[in-house]
Design a protein around this motif. Structure first.
Motif, mmCIF file in Angstrom:
data_model
loop_
_atom_site.group_PDB
_atom_site.id
_atom_site.type_symbol
_atom_site.label_atom_id
_atom_site.label_comp_id
_atom_site.label_asym_id
_atom_site.label_seq_id
_atom_site.Cartn_x
_atom_site.Cartn_y
_atom_site.Cartn_z
ATOM 1 N N CYS A 38 0.660 -1.980 -0.116
ATOM 2 C CA CYS A 38 -0.268 -0.212 -0.183
ATOM 3 C C CYS A 38 0.860 1.452 -0.093
ATOM 4 O O CYS A 38 2.537 1.415 0.631
ATOM 5 C CB CYS A 38 -0.907 0.590 1.207
ATOM 6 N N HIS A 40 1.136 4.387 1.899
ATOM 7 C CA HIS A 40 0.607 5.777 2.543
ATOM 8 C C HIS A 40 1.397 7.173 2.226
ATOM 9 O O HIS A 40 2.218 7.500 1.934
ATOM 10 C CB HIS A 40 1.089 5.109 3.717
ATOM 11 N N GLU A 42 2.070 10.298 4.652
ATOM 12 C CA GLU A 42 2.382 10.628 6.094
ATOM 13 C C GLU A 42 2.557 11.929 6.354
ATOM 14 O O GLU A 42 3.302 12.271 5.833
ATOM 15 C CB GLU A 42 2.671 9.154 6.909
ATOM 16 N N THR A 55 -0.757 9.334 9.929
ATOM 17 C CA THR A 55 -1.017 8.619 8.607
ATOM 18 C C THR A 55 -2.447 9.354 8.070
ATOM 19 O O THR A 55 -3.285 9.671 9.070
ATOM 20 C CB THR A 55 -1.085 7.375 8.735
ATOM 21 N N VAL A 58 -4.194 6.395 3.227
ATOM 22 C CA VAL A 58 -3.793 5.477 2.705
ATOM 23 C C VAL A 58 -4.402 4.331 1.420
ATOM 24 O O VAL A 58 -5.153 4.320 1.229
ATOM 25 C CB VAL A 58 -4.114 4.255 3.432
ATOM 26 N N CYS A 60 -4.755 0.870 -1.415
ATOM 27 C CA CYS A 60 -4.262 -0.616 -1.509
ATOM 28 C C CYS A 60 -4.684 -1.179 -3.081
ATOM 29 O O CYS A 60 -4.191 -2.150 -3.035
ATOM 30 C CB CYS A 60 -4.478 -0.859 -0.259
ATOM 31 N N ARG A 83 4.674 1.140 2.277
ATOM 32 C CA ARG A 83 4.450 -0.532 2.726
ATOM 33 C C ARG A 83 3.961 -2.290 2.157
ATOM 34 O O ARG A 83 3.282 -1.385 1.117
ATOM 35 C CB ARG A 83 3.948 -0.002 3.852
#
Length: 99
Positions: A38, A40, A42, A55, A58, A60, A83
């Protein structure tokens, strides 16, 4: 945002200062790679360490898809973080949110 995480995806962001302090972040986050994991978005206090504090979004979705985001933060740096399937950061790039 560019850097190592650019191989996995991209973020197209508009950052606006808030009258009460901090930043409003709006835009899209796009996953480019087919590798499981995914992207992110942040935020944190140090652009060099990669240590994030919160965060903001996100994504995915499958390769070639994008999601919209809207978030607020008081942190000065934004990070695009890839990630992998284990949830650990495999690549990241940072940019200062305030010009």
């Amino acid at each position: 945002m560019a850097g190592n995480a650019e191989d996995a995806g991209a973020a197209d962001l508009v950052v606006s200062p808030q009258s009460a302090g901090g930043w409003e972040v709006r835009g899209t986050i796009t996953k480019v790679t087919r590798v499981p994991g995914c992207l992110h978005l942040e935020a944190g206090d140090d652009g060099d360490s990669g240590r994030t504090a919160e965060t903001l979004a996100v994504w995915c979705g499958p390769a070639g898809t994008a999601g919209e985001l809207s978030a607020r933060t008081s942190r000065p740096f934004g990070y695009l973080v890839w990630r992998g399937g284990d949830g650990l950061p495999a690549a990241w790039s940072s940019r200062r949110l305030n010009p």
